[in-house]
Scaffold this active site. Structure first.
Site, PDB file in Angstrom:
ATOM      1  N   HIS A 145     -47.187  15.317  -8.376  1.00 42.88           N
ATOM      2  CA  HIS A 145     -46.802  16.407  -7.311  1.00 42.88           C
ATOM      3  C   HIS A 145     -45.464  17.140  -7.749  1.00 42.88           C
ATOM      4  O   HIS A 145     -44.667  16.609  -7.874  1.00 42.88           O
ATOM      5  CB  HIS A 145     -47.119  15.796  -6.081  1.00 42.88           C
ATOM      6  CG  HIS A 145     -46.968  16.899  -4.898  1.00 42.88           C
ATOM      7  ND1 HIS A 145     -47.608  17.896  -4.955  1.00 42.88           N
ATOM      8  CD2 HIS A 145     -46.108  16.789  -3.851  1.00 42.88           C
ATOM      9  CE1 HIS A 145     -47.081  18.622  -3.922  1.00 42.88           C
ATOM     10  NE2 HIS A 145     -46.269  18.095  -3.026  1.00 42.88           N
ATOM     11  N   ASN A 191     -43.992  24.672  -4.967  1.00 40.72           N
ATOM     12  CA  ASN A 191     -44.745  23.718  -4.425  1.00 40.72           C
ATOM     13  C   ASN A 191     -45.950  24.212  -3.722  1.00 40.72           C
ATOM     14  O   ASN A 191     -46.229  24.987  -2.594  1.00 40.72           O
ATOM     15  CB  ASN A 191     -44.142  22.762  -3.384  1.00 40.72           C
ATOM     16  CG  ASN A 191     -44.767  21.781  -2.760  1.00 40.72           C
ATOM     17  OD1 ASN A 191     -46.106  21.737  -2.984  1.00 40.72           O
ATOM     18  ND2 ASN A 191     -44.386  21.020  -2.138  1.00 40.72           N
ATOM     19  N   CYS A 199     -49.975  17.370   0.958  1.00 42.16           N
ATOM     20  CA  CYS A 199     -49.570  17.394  -0.417  1.00 42.16           C
ATOM     21  C   CYS A 199     -50.531  16.316  -0.966  1.00 42.16           C
ATOM     22  O   CYS A 199     -50.353  16.538  -2.495  1.00 42.16           O
ATOM     23  CB  CYS A 199     -48.090  17.449  -0.607  1.00 42.16           C
ATOM     24  SG  CYS A 199     -47.294  18.650  -0.111  1.00 42.16           S
TER      25      CYS A 199
END
Ligand code: UT7
Length: 331
Positions: free
Chosen positions: A256, A286, A116
């Site tokens: 994020h 996500n 990520c």
């Protein structure tokens, strides 16, 4: 002479049309809209349904959107970086294919994988190339087809992730705008908590691994959550402190999008009000490497030249970090 900095000069994005809502997930696994919304902040996510289409399908479209909107001549692009945890193929650079498809015929290209944090690390790579004076136009694309590595019978992971892509162009700036500072970290202790066991060099694909569903994402959510909350908040606060930024000096937190509760904890630690926090986790979930550029894609019109942006990410590995950037244009 002014130091050359690396500024973002154009943004593009792409998300697939197909919407997978919490309501539909309720019919697939033992979950419910209330649990997903209160624990994660996610209401729906996009899924790439086109046949034989991988991550590059979305990366190409995000780049083409940027090229069109930014009036960029693709043959002038020096370097194409695709930040992704889900490359089209285990071997053969996705970025090389994307560069050819968008007409970046004079560019070199490679992928960057840091789960990520891939896009955040990619921003750092792009900035360093620009600051070195060697390259003038660097295209960084964050793209992931997370649906290709999810087990849609596992409620602990399939509700979290979505597919998407975002792209940004970095160019030299002589006004002091663009990337100001960065603080990047990693810690291999995290490997056990967020991983795909099979398909790599330790455990190559076999009938057995497929039968055991070892090609899907495994996550010990609680452990990852604890590390994510403390580390993302810590690096964001640190980068503010060492650049003498108070919460009033920060116009935007670009975090994020893994979990709304992690984002809120980071904003709290920084003392930044919620209206300065970019959010789209409710609509996309996500998207791993695509979360940060998709935020810029969604919020581009609200950004003003000179705005101070703090980017923050946390992901598998573990990998994490924060970047302080001054926005370089008005839309
Ligand atoms: O982007 C890369 C980095 N990743 C992250 O930052 C993710 C970090 N982790 C998280 O965001 C959260 O840990 C999750 C959203 C994954 C899970 O939330 P949680 O509040 O940590 O839940 P939990 O894992 O502690 O589970 C609580 C309960 C459990 O039931 P019991 O044992 O209390 O009876 C789970 O079995 O919720 C249950 N549960 C669910 N219930 C309904 C787990 N998944 C679900 C679900 N629907 N989808």
């Amino acid at each position: 002479m002014n130091k050359t900095t690396a500024a973002i000069t154009a943004v593009g994005g792409y998300v697939p049309d197909f919407v997978l809502s919490n309501k539909v997930l309720e019919t697939m696994v033992d979950t419910n809209d209330e649990w997903i919304t209160s624990r994660t902040g996610i209401k729906e996510r996009r899924i790439l349904k086109e046949e034989n289409a991988g991550t590059s399908y979305m990366a190409i479209r995000a780049a083409q959107d940027l090229i069109k909107k930014g009036n960029v001549d693709p043959s002038e692009i020096d370097f194409v970086l695709v930040a992704t945890a889900t490359p089209d193929l285990p071997v053969a650079s996705t970025a090389a294919y994307v560069a050819s498809e968008i007409g970046a015929v004079n560019a070199f290209a490679y992928d960057l994988q840091a789960a990520c944090s891939s896009f955040l690390y990619g921003m750092s790579t792009a900035a360093s190339y620009i600051e070195s004076g060697k390259y003038k136009k660097v295209l960084v694309i964050g793209a992931d087809k997370m649906s290709s590595i999810l087990d849609y019978t596992d409620r602990t992971t399939c509700i979290i992730f979505g597919d998407g892509a975002g792209a940004v162009l970095f160019e030299p700036n002589e006004e002091g705008l663009g990337v100001q500072d960065e603080y990047l970290r990693s810690d291999g202790v995290g490997r056990q908590f967020l991983k795909i066991d099979a398909g790599g060099s330790i455990l190559p694909a076999s009938e057995e691994t497929v039968k055991n569903k070892q090609h899907y994402v495994y996550q010990d959510g609680k452990s990852v959550f604890k590390f994510a909350v403390s580390n993302m908040a810590e690096v964001s606060a640190l980068i503010m402190e060492r650049n003498n930024l108070s919460h009033e000096d920060v116009q935007w937190l670009v975090p994020h999008q893994a979990n709304k509760r992690i984002i809120d904890a980071t904003a709290n630690r920084m003392g930044v009000d919620s209206e300065k926090v970019m959010i789209n986790i409710d609509r996309y979930g996500n998207t791993t490497s695509a979360t940060l550029p998709l935020l810029l894609f969604d919020y581009e019109k609200q950004l003003k030249k000179g705005d101070n942006l703090i980017f923050a990410a946390f992901g598998g590995g573990f990998t994490w970090g924060s970047i302080y950037l001054k926005w370089a244009y008005n839309s």
